[in-house]
Structures are given as C-alpha cells and as structure tokens.
Design a protein around this motif. Structure first.
Motif, mmCIF file in Angstrom:
data_model
loop_
_atom_site.group_PDB
_atom_site.id
_atom_site.type_symbol
_atom_site.label_atom_id
_atom_site.label_comp_id
_atom_site.label_asym_id
_atom_site.label_seq_id
_atom_site.Cartn_x
_atom_site.Cartn_y
_atom_site.Cartn_z
ATOM 1 N N GLU A 187 -28.283 16.010 18.185
ATOM 2 C CA GLU A 187 -27.952 17.365 18.647
ATOM 3 C C GLU A 187 -26.563 17.375 19.297
ATOM 4 O O GLU A 187 -25.751 18.269 19.071
ATOM 5 N N PHE A 213 -31.275 41.386 28.402
ATOM 6 C CA PHE A 213 -31.376 41.753 26.993
ATOM 7 C C PHE A 213 -31.215 43.254 26.773
ATOM 8 O O PHE A 213 -30.518 43.687 25.857
ATOM 9 N N GLY A 233 -39.331 39.865 31.899
ATOM 10 C CA GLY A 233 -39.322 38.452 31.557
ATOM 11 C C GLY A 233 -39.272 38.260 30.066
ATOM 12 O O GLY A 233 -38.996 39.195 29.313
ATOM 13 N N LYS A 234 -39.505 37.013 29.671
ATOM 14 C CA LYS A 234 -39.502 36.740 28.245
ATOM 15 C C LYS A 234 -40.557 35.698 27.924
ATOM 16 O O LYS A 234 -40.927 34.895 28.768
ATOM 17 N N PHE A 235 -41.034 35.788 26.709
ATOM 18 C CA PHE A 235 -42.026 34.850 26.219
ATOM 19 C C PHE A 235 -41.472 34.130 25.001
ATOM 20 O O PHE A 235 -40.814 34.746 24.162
ATOM 21 N N SER A 236 -41.792 32.846 24.909
ATOM 22 C CA SER A 236 -41.522 32.097 23.695
ATOM 23 C C SER A 236 -42.806 32.107 22.884
ATOM 24 O O SER A 236 -43.861 31.714 23.389
ATOM 25 N N GLY A 237 -42.733 32.587 21.657
ATOM 26 C CA GLY A 237 -43.911 32.661 20.816
ATOM 27 C C GLY A 237 -43.986 31.478 19.880
ATOM 28 O O GLY A 237 -43.059 31.255 19.093
ATOM 29 N N PHE A 238 -45.060 30.699 19.953
ATOM 30 C CA PHE A 238 -45.275 29.531 19.102
ATOM 31 C C PHE A 238 -44.077 28.572 19.145
ATOM 32 O O PHE A 238 -43.777 27.902 18.160
ATOM 33 N N SER A 239 -43.359 28.548 20.255
ATOM 34 C CA SER A 239 -42.143 27.722 20.418
ATOM 35 C C SER A 239 -41.123 27.999 19.325
ATOM 36 O O SER A 239 -40.326 27.134 18.967
ATOM 37 N N ASP A 240 -41.148 29.205 18.781
ATOM 38 C CA ASP A 240 -40.322 29.484 17.614
ATOM 39 C C ASP A 240 -39.387 30.669 17.821
ATOM 40 O O ASP A 240 -38.269 30.682 17.326
ATOM 41 N N PHE A 241 -39.851 31.675 18.524
ATOM 42 C CA PHE A 241 -39.015 32.860 18.742
ATOM 43 C C PHE A 241 -39.237 33.350 20.172
ATOM 44 O O PHE A 241 -40.201 32.959 20.835
ATOM 45 N N ILE A 242 -38.302 34.187 20.612
ATOM 46 C CA ILE A 242 -38.383 34.691 21.980
ATOM 47 C C ILE A 242 -38.440 36.210 21.937
ATOM 48 O O ILE A 242 -37.726 36.842 21.156
ATOM 49 N N PHE A 243 -39.316 36.795 22.736
ATOM 50 C CA PHE A 243 -39.262 38.250 22.883
ATOM 51 C C PHE A 243 -39.270 38.612 24.367
ATOM 52 O O PHE A 243 -39.739 37.853 25.202
ATOM 53 N N GLN A 244 -38.705 39.781 24.627
ATOM 54 C CA GLN A 244 -38.523 40.244 26.004
ATOM 55 C C GLN A 244 -39.590 41.281 26.343
ATOM 56 O O GLN A 244 -40.044 42.019 25.470
ATOM 57 N N TYR A 245 -39.954 41.338 27.600
ATOM 58 C CA TYR A 245 -40.910 42.367 28.027
ATOM 59 C C TYR A 245 -40.572 42.805 29.443
ATOM 60 O O TYR A 245 -39.840 42.112 30.162
#
Lengths: 230, 290
Positions: free
Chosen positions: A4, A20, A109-121
């Motif tokens: 990396e 965001f 805040g924000k959530f990482s979904g399935f360690s793959d994408f991020i969405f805000q709430y």
C-alpha cells in the motif's frame, strides 16, 4: 502495508474531511407515509408532507401536514372487544393535521457497510404546534349522531433518522407523537334530545396519536458550497 | 378561451423555468468523492477498525418492554449471552423472565370498571348472560401473560460506524440484525368445554409453551473497550388468547363464539418489544484491524 505504501501519492486525499452534507440555508422537502403506532381500535394512516428550511446545519424551521380523511381504518380488535366484553369504546377519526415545527439535529455519523462502503446518517428531534381536525365516530347512537369535524390545537414531538444516499437525497424514518384534547362521544343518550348536537359529545380526553413516518428527503438546492477550502 | 390557455401555459412555463434555474445552481465545491484510483482504490472502507466483537463474549443484562399491548404490558428482566466468532457474526441466546412485572392497560381498567358494576346486577340480565363466558369476577385475573422467553439467535453485524453527539462526543457504534427460534412460556386462560365456561373454575389459568420465530435489529454504543449501551427492537409473532375471551370456534368459518375456550380463540399477534441493555465484552481488550 508495504504494498500500500508503495503506491503513488494522491495529493487530494485530505487529513480532515469535510462534513458530507451541508444543510445550512437549504430547503428540505420530505414526502412520507405515516402509520399509527398506538391505537388498537382505529388506524389513522396518512400521506404527509414536510417542508423545512435549515437556518444552520443543525437547526431548521418548517411545516408539515397529514391528510387522514379517506384512510381511517376501524380494526377488528374494536369489534372483538365490543362483542366479547360488551364495552363500547369511544372512537375518533381524523381529517387532517398541520403544524409549524422546529427541528434540531444533535447527532450525525457514518456507518461502514460490510466493510465495503460508507454511508452517512443523522438523527434529529422535532417538535411543534399546529392543529388537527377530528370527529367522534358514533358508536353509542349511530342512528342519530353524525358529528362534524372540529379543529383542535395540537402539539407534536418526535425523533427521526435520516440516511443519506447522496448530498441531496435521503431516506427518513421518524416517530412523532401528535398530542391534542379530543372530544369523545357521549356514552349516554339523553332521552328526547337524541338529535341535539350538544348532547352527542361530553368529555374531552388528552390523546396521543403516535405515528411512524417513513419517507424520503430532498434537499434543495441540490448542491452547496463549503465555507472553507479543504 | 385560447388566450386564457396561452396565458396559463406561459405562466406554467415561467414557473418551470424559475424552478429549473433555482435547482440548477452551480456546484463549485466537492468533498469526499469516491476515489476509484490511487492509494485508496480497492481498499477497505475502514482501517485500524476497533474490533469490539471479534472473538469476544458479550454478556448483556437487559430490560425488555413489550409494545402495543392490548390488555397487559410486560417488563421482562433477563440477559443476552453471545459469542462473536468474527466482528460481523455471533451466536448466542437471549433469556428473560416476565412473570414479575405485568401491568394492566387502561383498556383493562375500563373493562373491569364496567364488569364490576355489571356483577352487581341480576345474572339473568342480557349483559350478564352475554358475558358469562367472557368475563370472570376480575378481568385482570384472566389475562394472558408472557412469563419467560428463551431465544437462541444468530447475530449479524453488517454496519459499523460512529456517531457524533452535539459535535463534541464521538461514540463507536454498530447496527446489527438477529434472528432465531423463541420458546415462550405463556400463562393463558385454561381450555374448557362448550357450555362449561361460565363457572368461576373455568376462569383458571394454565401454562403452555409457544414456539415462534423472533427477529429484530439493534444498536450498540461503545462506551469503553469492554462495555456498550444497547437498544434493540424485537418482533415475536405468535397466536395467543390475550384477553381470555371466547372469540371463535363456532358458526361460519369458525369465526363466532362457541361458548368454549380452546386454541381456536388464539389470535395472531405481531408481538413487539424494546430492549435496553448494558453490554460487557470479555476479554476486556479488543483487537484492531489492519
């Protein structure tokens, strides 16, 4: 990690990311559908619409309205209680409601979904004052009583959650309690005055109409400017 | 007429143009664009993630409140024990006792108020005769209750993130889903034969176990390396006779009372409950992802 680290640097990756969605000075248009949560006897589902203007990123003023009239549903539970216990429960149906509201957004805040994408709430509290139009459904003397809808002062308070799909479009779920003094049907028939409207209702009852509101939010204008550069 | 139509059309077009102009304000800044190339390409969405769950036990004493009850509310005291194989998968069991705190609703009070007055009347009155099978001396005594629940369950944690409160307190959080079978210990009005359900003995209660699916979702707010506050919604649908009434078993489609209390009188309820828990994680130290 070494692999990396070996990758070329991208200078437009920033140590501090900007928030965001900037809501300040934007309008929020929120069409929704509401479901009754706390009335076992009559359901009052309704389409609704809210329009808010964000004074700052966390505070908004706005209005909302619900149109209940064609959607009131007498539930089977009501029939079963009346048949089993021979107890009449005064019922009300709703026509519409409208309110002026303040919205405050204390949490985001924000959530990482399935360690793959991020969405805000974000999560908000809302409260306001307005009016609701209701009338009793005649249960005791339906042959003679046909009360008209009357408008009552109504307060409301609720909490909600907004999940952003992009900078102007979000899904919204909210629980809101509309509180008002409802006029209930008179459980007694006054002999000789069956047609007298003043005998159709007697006491008032402080009523909580708790409803879940599920819908979408559209922020206008669609785009915005950050006050400070990245 | 044509002039009017033209005016309306012109007016509508003007409004549309104004709306379009309003919505088409230029976008001059952007942030957090998804980077499809560069060092973040293909990388996981989070690095150095605190793995609060992976290979840890969760012991969570919990208080559960039933929602939307018709005649009686139950507060269940219990706990959830889960072993998390990974940060997103766990297996455990929730158990709770509800026999200690059962509170009648306002509707129950109203029915008993009428029932109490009615019991002073002559037993041959219409109301007494028509409710002889339905109501005993005290309506509260015939209400069904959820005495205990045991539910083995799988927990999936697809969402992990953080929340900022008042832009000053930052808390790690996760959103999880769970499901499994539930074994529910019920106290319900005992069954009785037709025309034998109006004696005082016919209002005795009996216990039985219902097996039902249970599922829901919850939020954990991590307060330290080893503790979290949990909020959970649970659905537990099954059929039971909550009021101890004879509502079915006779007439067309068995939809009419048959003067007996039987399993035909159980009605489907989508039982719902809210749980508040204090979660303790063992061992007390979490791992951190790459």
């Amino acid at each position: 990690m070494e692999k990396e680290a070996a990758r070329p640097l991208r200078e437009d990756i920033y140590a501090v990311q900007q928030i965001f969605v900037i809501k300040s000075t934007r309008f929020e248009l929120n069409p929704y559908w509401s479901f009754t949560l706390n009335d076992q006897f009559i359901n009052h589902p309704a389409p609704g619409l809210a329009l808010n203007f964000y004074i700052s990123n966390v505070l908004a003023i706005g209005v909302n309205g619900n149109y209940y009239n064609p959607f009131n549903v007498d539930r089977e539970f009501n029939f079963l209680v009346r048949r089993s216990a021979r107890v009449a429960v005064p019922l009300s149906e709703y026509d519409w409601s409208a309110a002026f509201n303040f919205t405050y957004v204390p949490a985001f805040g924000k959530f990482s979904g399935f360690s793959d994408f991020i969405f805000q709430y974000d999560a908000y509290v809302v409260g306001g004052v307005g009016a609701i139009s209701t009338r009793p459904i005649p249960v005791i003397d339906p042959d003679n009583r046909n009360p008209k809808y009357e408008t009552k002062l109504a307060f409301n308070a609720g909490i909600g959650l907004r999940i952003f799909f992009n900078r102007w479009f979000a899904a919204v779920a909210e629980v809101r309690d509309y509180m008002f003094n409802d006029k209930l049907e008179n459980l007694r028939i006054v002999p000789g005055r069956e047609g007298d409207e003043s005998t159709w209702t007697d006491k008032t009852s402080f009523t909580h109409n708790v409803q879940a509101q599920v819908g979408v939010s559209i922020f206008l204008p669609f785009s915005f400017e950050y006050r400070l550069p990245k | 007429m044509n002039t009017t139509k033209a005016k309306i059309t012109k007016c509508l077009l003007s409004l549309l143009a104004a709306g379009a102009a309003f919505l088409a304000a230029p976008e001059r800044a952007s942030a957090q664009e998804i980077l499809l190339t560069g060092p973040l390409a293909g990388a996981s969405s989070v690095r150095h993630l605190r793995l609060y769950r992976e290979r840890r036990f969760e012991i969570a004493p919990a208080v559960t409140f039933t929602l939307l009850d018709e005649y009686q509310r139950t507060i269940l005291l219990g706990a959830r024990l889960t072993y998390n194989f990974t940060d997103w998968l766990g297996f455990g069991v929730w158990g709770a006792y509800g026999g200690a705190i059962q509170l009648p609703t306002h509707l129950t009070d109203e029915i008993q108020k009428v029932n109490r007055v009615r019991r002073t009347e002559d037993p041959t009155t219409t109301n007494r005769r028509l409710t002889a099978v339905q109501l005993g001396d005290n309506f509260e005594d015939q209400l069904a209750g959820m005495d205990w629940v045991v539910a083995p369950q799988i927990t999936l944690v697809p969402f992990r993130g953080k929340i900022a409160l008042f832009q000053s307190i930052y808390v790690d959080t996760d959103l999880y889903f769970f499901g499994g079978p539930a074994f529910v210990g019920l106290k319900e009005r005992a069954e009785c034969e037709a025309n034998a359900c109006s004696t005082p003995e016919s209002f005795d209660m009996a216990s039985r176990m219902a097996i039902a699916p249970t599922f829901g979702l919850g939020l954990s707010f991590y307060m330290s390396k080893w503790s979290a506050l949990g909020f959970e919604w649970r659905g537990l649908p099954f059929s039971w006779n909550t009021g101890g009434f004879d509502t079915a078993g006779g007439g067309k489609d068995n939809n009419y009372p048959d003067t007996a209390i039987s399993d035909a009188d159980r009605r489907f309820h989508f039982n719902q409950m809210l749980t508040v828990s204090f979660n303790v994680y063992l061992p007390t130290q979490y791992r951190v992802s790459e």
